[in-house]
Write a protein that holds these residues in place. Sequence first.
Motif, PDB file in Angstrom:
ATOM      1  N   VAL A   1       0.855  -1.186   0.000  1.00  0.00           N
ATOM      2  CA  VAL A   1       0.000   0.000   0.000  1.00  0.00           C
ATOM      3  C   VAL A   1       0.888   1.231   0.000  1.00  0.00           C
ATOM      4  CG1 VAL A   1      -1.804   1.277   1.207  1.00  0.00           C
ATOM      5  CG2 VAL A   1      -1.816  -1.233   1.225  1.00  0.00           C
ATOM      6  N   MET A   2       0.971   1.911  -1.151  1.00  0.00           N
ATOM      7  CA  MET A   2       1.825   3.085  -1.271  1.00  0.00           C
ATOM      8  C   MET A   2       1.029   4.358  -1.538  1.00  0.00           C
ATOM      9  SD  MET A   2       4.886   2.053  -0.764  1.00  0.00           S
ATOM     10  CE  MET A   2       5.710   3.569  -1.229  1.00  0.00           C
ATOM     11  N   GLY A   3      -0.128   4.235  -2.203  1.00  0.00           N
ATOM     12  CA  GLY A   3      -0.911   5.404  -2.583  1.00  0.00           C
ATOM     13  C   GLY A   3      -2.026   5.665  -1.590  1.00  0.00           C
ATOM     14  N   LYS A   4      -3.132   6.203  -2.084  1.00  0.00           N
ATOM     15  CA  LYS A   4      -4.278   6.521  -1.229  1.00  0.00           C
ATOM     16  C   LYS A   4      -4.816   5.245  -0.593  1.00  0.00           C
ATOM     17  CE  LYS A   4      -5.547  10.500  -4.075  1.00  0.00           C
ATOM     18  NZ  LYS A   4      -6.570  11.096  -4.972  1.00  0.00           N
ATOM     19  N   LYS A   5      -4.829   5.216   0.724  1.00  0.00           N
ATOM     20  CA  LYS A   5      -5.144   3.990   1.442  1.00  0.00           C
ATOM     21  C   LYS A   5      -6.527   3.454   1.086  1.00  0.00           C
ATOM     22  CE  LYS A   5      -5.067   1.954   6.056  1.00  0.00           C
ATOM     23  NZ  LYS A   5      -4.845   2.182   7.496  1.00  0.00           N
ATOM     24  N   TYR A   6      -7.512   4.332   0.881  1.00  0.00           N
ATOM     25  CA  TYR A   6      -8.871   3.865   0.636  1.00  0.00           C
ATOM     26  C   TYR A   6      -8.988   3.104  -0.675  1.00  0.00           C
ATOM     27  CZ  TYR A   6      -9.692   7.593  -2.800  1.00  0.00           C
ATOM     28  OH  TYR A   6      -9.632   8.403  -3.914  1.00  0.00           O
ATOM     29  N   ARG A   7      -8.032   3.302  -1.599  1.00  0.00           N
ATOM     30  CA  ARG A   7      -8.020   2.549  -2.854  1.00  0.00           C
ATOM     31  C   ARG A   7      -6.989   1.432  -2.841  1.00  0.00           C
ATOM     32  NH1 ARG A   7      -7.585   5.228  -8.349  1.00  0.00           N
ATOM     33  NH2 ARG A   7      -8.130   3.083  -8.852  1.00  0.00           N
ATOM     34  N   TYR A   8      -5.817   1.707  -2.299  1.00  0.00           N
ATOM     35  CA  TYR A   8      -4.713   0.760  -2.398  1.00  0.00           C
ATOM     36  C   TYR A   8      -4.836  -0.405  -1.414  1.00  0.00           C
ATOM     37  CZ  TYR A   8      -2.019   3.494  -5.747  1.00  0.00           C
ATOM     38  OH  TYR A   8      -1.589   4.117  -6.886  1.00  0.00           O
ATOM     39  N   GLU A   9      -5.384  -0.154  -0.242  1.00  0.00           N
ATOM     40  CA  GLU A   9      -5.479  -1.252   0.721  1.00  0.00           C
ATOM     41  C   GLU A   9      -6.483  -2.314   0.288  1.00  0.00           C
ATOM     42  OE1 GLU A   9      -6.584  -1.608   5.372  1.00  0.00           O
ATOM     43  OE2 GLU A   9      -4.753  -0.510   4.885  1.00  0.00           O
ATOM     44  N   PRO A  10      -7.705  -1.967  -0.143  1.00  0.00           N
ATOM     45  CA  PRO A  10      -8.609  -3.016  -0.634  1.00  0.00           C
ATOM     46  C   PRO A  10      -8.029  -3.773  -1.830  1.00  0.00           C
ATOM     47  CG  PRO A  10      -9.831  -0.996  -0.221  1.00  0.00           C
ATOM     48  CD  PRO A  10      -8.372  -0.652  -0.121  1.00  0.00           C
ATOM     49  N   ALA A  11      -7.314  -3.057  -2.710  1.00  0.00           N
ATOM     50  CA  ALA A  11      -6.708  -3.717  -3.869  1.00  0.00           C
ATOM     51  C   ALA A  11      -5.648  -4.719  -3.428  1.00  0.00           C
ATOM     52  CB  ALA A  11      -6.098  -2.677  -4.803  1.00  0.00           C
ATOM     53  N   ALA A  12      -4.870  -4.378  -2.401  1.00  0.00           N
ATOM     54  CA  ALA A  12      -3.862  -5.303  -1.877  1.00  0.00           C
ATOM     55  C   ALA A  12      -4.525  -6.515  -1.234  1.00  0.00           C
ATOM     56  CB  ALA A  12      -2.969  -4.578  -0.866  1.00  0.00           C
ATOM     57  N   ILE A  13      -5.572  -6.283  -0.487  1.00  0.00           N
ATOM     58  CA  ILE A  13      -6.294  -7.382   0.142  1.00  0.00           C
ATOM     59  C   ILE A  13      -6.876  -8.313  -0.915  1.00  0.00           C
ATOM     60  CG2 ILE A  13      -8.397  -7.920   1.448  1.00  0.00           C
ATOM     61  CD1 ILE A  13      -7.702  -5.529   3.259  1.00  0.00           C
ATOM     62  N   ALA A  14      -7.375  -7.743  -2.003  1.00  0.00           N
ATOM     63  CA  ALA A  14      -7.909  -8.557  -3.098  1.00  0.00           C
ATOM     64  C   ALA A  14      -6.838  -9.486  -3.647  1.00  0.00           C
ATOM     65  CB  ALA A  14      -8.453  -7.661  -4.201  1.00  0.00           C
ATOM     66  N   SER A  15      -5.620  -9.003  -3.746  1.00  0.00           N
ATOM     67  CA  SER A  15      -4.515  -9.820  -4.249  1.00  0.00           C
ATOM     68  C   SER A  15      -4.264 -11.026  -3.350  1.00  0.00           C
ATOM     69  CB  SER A  15      -3.243  -8.974  -4.357  1.00  0.00           C
ATOM     70  OG  SER A  15      -2.155  -9.752  -4.793  1.00  0.00           O
TER      71      SER A  15
END
Length: 201
Positions: free
Chosen positions: A72-86
Amino acid sequence: MFLVVINSTSSAQEFIAGKDYYIIEPERLEYSGSIIEFFNYACMYCYRVETDIDRLYEHLPEKISFERIPVVMGKKYRYEPAAIASYILKFNGLESKYHKYMFQVIRSPLSWELKKYNRLSEKSYLQIFFEDLGLSAEKYQDSYIYAQKKLSDDRERFKTLALTGTPTFLVRGKYIVSGLRPEPYAERHLVNTLIYLLRLE
Protein backbone atom coordinates in the motif's frame (compact mmCIF):
# COMPACT_ATOMS: atom_id res chain seq x y z
CA MET A 1 20.51 -2.82 4.30
CA PHE A 2 21.54 -0.15 1.84
CA LEU A 3 21.81 0.20 -1.91
CA VAL A 4 25.20 0.60 -3.55
CA VAL A 5 25.04 2.84 -6.58
CA ILE A 6 27.66 2.09 -9.23
CA ASN A 7 27.95 4.41 -12.21
CA SER A 8 29.32 3.34 -15.57
CA THR A 9 30.78 5.54 -18.28
CA SER A 10 30.77 2.81 -20.90
CA SER A 11 28.48 3.80 -23.77
CA ALA A 12 28.41 0.15 -24.88
CA GLN A 13 26.60 -0.95 -21.72
CA GLU A 14 22.87 -0.92 -22.29
CA PHE A 15 21.90 -1.38 -18.65
CA ILE A 16 23.67 0.82 -16.13
CA ALA A 17 23.89 0.21 -12.39
CA GLY A 18 22.73 3.29 -10.56
CA LYS A 19 20.41 4.23 -13.41
CA ASP A 20 18.54 1.16 -14.63
CA TYR A 21 19.02 -0.92 -11.50
CA TYR A 22 20.67 -0.84 -8.09
CA ILE A 23 22.90 -3.36 -6.36
CA ILE A 24 22.04 -4.46 -2.83
CA GLU A 25 24.75 -4.71 -0.20
CA PRO A 26 24.76 -7.01 1.62
CA GLU A 27 23.05 -9.48 -0.67
CA ARG A 28 19.72 -10.85 0.67
CA LEU A 29 20.30 -14.59 0.40
CA GLU A 30 16.75 -15.48 1.46
CA TYR A 31 15.53 -14.05 -1.86
CA SER A 32 18.27 -15.53 -4.07
CA GLY A 33 15.91 -17.97 -5.79
CA SER A 34 13.25 -15.50 -6.84
CA ILE A 35 12.12 -12.34 -8.53
CA ILE A 36 9.63 -10.47 -6.37
CA GLU A 37 7.42 -7.73 -7.74
CA PHE A 38 6.09 -5.31 -5.15
CA PHE A 39 2.96 -3.91 -6.75
CA ASN A 40 -0.67 -2.88 -6.33
CA TYR A 41 -3.65 -3.34 -8.63
CA ALA A 42 -4.53 0.33 -8.13
CA CYS A 43 -1.06 1.46 -9.27
CA MET A 44 -1.06 3.02 -12.75
CA TYR A 45 2.59 2.13 -13.37
CA CYS A 46 2.06 -1.48 -12.30
CA TYR A 47 -0.76 -1.60 -14.83
CA ARG A 48 1.62 -0.35 -17.55
CA VAL A 49 4.32 -2.88 -16.69
CA GLU A 50 1.78 -5.69 -16.83
CA THR A 51 1.39 -5.14 -20.58
CA ASP A 52 4.96 -6.43 -21.10
CA ILE A 53 5.60 -8.68 -18.13
CA ASP A 54 4.69 -11.91 -19.96
CA ARG A 55 8.05 -11.72 -21.76
CA LEU A 56 9.78 -12.23 -18.43
CA TYR A 57 8.33 -15.74 -18.10
CA GLU A 58 10.02 -16.76 -21.35
CA HIS A 59 13.44 -15.98 -19.84
CA LEU A 60 12.85 -17.18 -16.29
CA PRO A 61 15.32 -19.95 -15.32
CA GLU A 62 13.75 -23.07 -13.81
CA LYS A 63 15.43 -22.43 -10.47
CA ILE A 64 14.05 -18.87 -10.21
CA SER A 65 10.46 -18.31 -9.07
CA PHE A 66 8.35 -15.21 -9.71
CA GLU A 67 6.22 -13.82 -6.89
CA ARG A 68 4.00 -10.77 -6.52
CA ILE A 69 3.60 -9.02 -3.19
CA PRO A 70 1.00 -6.25 -2.90
CA VAL A 71 1.89 -3.16 -0.91
CA VAL A 72 0.00 0.00 0.00
CA MET A 73 1.82 3.09 -1.27
CA GLY A 74 -0.91 5.40 -2.58
CA LYS A 75 -4.28 6.52 -1.23
CA LYS A 76 -5.14 3.99 1.44
CA TYR A 77 -8.87 3.87 0.64
CA ARG A 78 -8.02 2.55 -2.85
CA TYR A 79 -4.71 0.76 -2.40
CA GLU A 80 -5.48 -1.25 0.72
CA PRO A 81 -8.61 -3.02 -0.63
CA ALA A 82 -6.71 -3.72 -3.87
CA ALA A 83 -3.86 -5.30 -1.88
CA ILE A 84 -6.29 -7.38 0.14
CA ALA A 85 -7.91 -8.56 -3.10
CA SER A 86 -4.52 -9.82 -4.25
CA TYR A 87 -4.05 -11.93 -1.12
CA ILE A 88 -7.55 -13.35 -1.39
CA LEU A 89 -6.77 -14.47 -4.93
CA LYS A 90 -3.58 -16.18 -3.74
CA PHE A 91 -5.25 -17.80 -0.75
CA ASN A 92 -7.86 -19.41 -2.99
CA GLY A 93 -5.59 -20.38 -5.89
CA LEU A 94 -7.19 -17.82 -8.22
CA GLU A 95 -4.25 -15.52 -8.95
CA SER A 96 -3.19 -17.00 -12.29
CA LYS A 97 -6.76 -16.97 -13.59
CA TYR A 98 -7.83 -13.49 -12.50
CA HIS A 99 -4.62 -11.47 -12.08
CA LYS A 100 -4.94 -9.43 -15.28
CA TYR A 101 -8.68 -9.03 -14.85
CA MET A 102 -8.10 -7.35 -11.48
CA PHE A 103 -6.39 -4.43 -13.21
CA GLN A 104 -9.47 -3.95 -15.36
CA VAL A 105 -11.90 -4.07 -12.43
CA ILE A 106 -9.85 -1.61 -10.37
CA ARG A 107 -8.17 0.62 -12.96
CA SER A 108 -10.43 0.62 -16.03
CA PRO A 109 -13.74 -1.06 -15.21
CA LEU A 110 -16.61 -1.41 -17.64
CA SER A 111 -19.66 0.63 -16.68
CA TRP A 112 -21.46 -2.35 -15.12
CA GLU A 113 -18.29 -3.35 -13.22
CA LEU A 114 -17.92 0.17 -11.88
CA LYS A 115 -21.53 0.20 -10.72
CA LYS A 116 -21.44 -3.25 -9.12
CA TYR A 117 -17.91 -3.37 -7.71
CA ASN A 118 -16.94 0.34 -7.47
CA ARG A 119 -13.24 -0.43 -8.14
CA LEU A 120 -13.29 -2.73 -5.05
CA SER A 121 -12.90 0.41 -2.96
CA GLU A 122 -14.61 -0.97 0.16
CA LYS A 123 -14.91 -4.29 1.99
CA SER A 124 -18.54 -4.68 0.94
CA TYR A 125 -17.61 -4.47 -2.75
CA LEU A 126 -14.79 -6.95 -2.25
CA GLN A 127 -17.22 -9.46 -0.81
CA ILE A 128 -19.68 -9.04 -3.69
CA PHE A 129 -16.87 -9.48 -6.20
CA PHE A 130 -15.43 -12.63 -4.66
CA GLU A 131 -18.81 -14.20 -4.08
CA ASP A 132 -19.44 -13.63 -7.79
CA LEU A 133 -16.21 -15.55 -8.43
CA GLY A 134 -17.66 -18.44 -6.45
CA LEU A 135 -16.41 -17.97 -2.87
CA SER A 136 -18.92 -18.66 -0.12
CA ALA A 137 -19.48 -15.96 2.50
CA GLU A 138 -17.62 -18.11 5.06
CA LYS A 139 -14.69 -18.72 2.73
CA TYR A 140 -14.51 -15.02 1.93
CA GLN A 141 -14.37 -14.08 5.61
CA ASP A 142 -11.57 -16.57 6.27
CA SER A 143 -9.70 -15.23 3.24
CA TYR A 144 -10.15 -11.62 4.37
CA ILE A 145 -8.67 -12.35 7.81
CA TYR A 146 -5.72 -14.10 6.17
CA ALA A 147 -5.24 -11.17 3.78
CA GLN A 148 -5.14 -8.60 6.57
CA LYS A 149 -2.42 -10.54 8.40
CA LYS A 150 -0.36 -11.04 5.24
CA LEU A 151 -0.63 -7.36 4.37
CA SER A 152 0.75 -6.42 7.77
CA ASP A 153 3.62 -8.94 7.52
CA ASP A 154 4.62 -7.92 4.00
CA ARG A 155 4.42 -4.22 4.85
CA GLU A 156 7.22 -4.84 7.33
CA ARG A 157 9.21 -6.77 4.71
CA PHE A 158 8.84 -3.84 2.30
CA LYS A 159 10.08 -1.40 4.94
CA THR A 160 13.02 -3.64 5.84
CA LEU A 161 14.14 -3.56 2.22
CA ALA A 162 13.94 0.27 2.29
CA LEU A 163 11.81 0.34 -0.85
CA THR A 164 9.87 3.47 -1.74
CA GLY A 165 7.46 2.82 -4.59
CA THR A 166 5.65 0.48 -6.96
CA PRO A 167 6.35 -1.32 -9.14
CA THR A 168 9.63 -2.44 -7.62
CA PHE A 169 11.36 -5.71 -8.50
CA LEU A 170 13.80 -7.51 -6.24
CA VAL A 171 15.92 -9.78 -8.45
CA ARG A 172 17.68 -12.79 -6.88
CA GLY A 173 18.25 -10.87 -3.67
CA LYS A 174 20.97 -8.85 -5.43
CA TYR A 175 19.32 -6.15 -7.54
CA ILE A 176 16.51 -3.63 -7.34
CA VAL A 177 14.64 -2.31 -10.37
CA SER A 178 12.11 0.36 -9.48
CA GLY A 179 9.73 2.71 -11.26
CA LEU A 180 9.34 3.58 -14.92
CA ARG A 181 11.30 5.99 -17.06
CA PRO A 182 9.33 8.92 -18.52
CA GLU A 183 9.96 8.00 -22.16
CA PRO A 184 7.66 5.85 -24.34
CA TYR A 185 7.94 2.06 -24.00
CA ALA A 186 9.50 2.42 -20.56
CA GLU A 187 7.81 -0.80 -19.49
CA ARG A 188 9.68 -2.68 -22.24
CA HIS A 189 13.00 -1.29 -21.02
CA LEU A 190 12.16 -2.30 -17.45
CA VAL A 191 11.41 -5.90 -18.46
CA ASN A 192 14.57 -6.00 -20.60
CA THR A 193 16.52 -4.88 -17.53
CA LEU A 194 15.03 -7.73 -15.50
CA ILE A 195 15.96 -10.24 -18.20
CA TYR A 196 19.50 -8.83 -18.28
CA LEU A 197 19.84 -9.17 -14.51
CA LEU A 198 18.67 -12.78 -14.60
CA ARG A 199 21.69 -13.57 -16.76
CA LEU A 200 24.25 -11.93 -14.49
CA GLU A 201 26.25 -14.10 -12.12
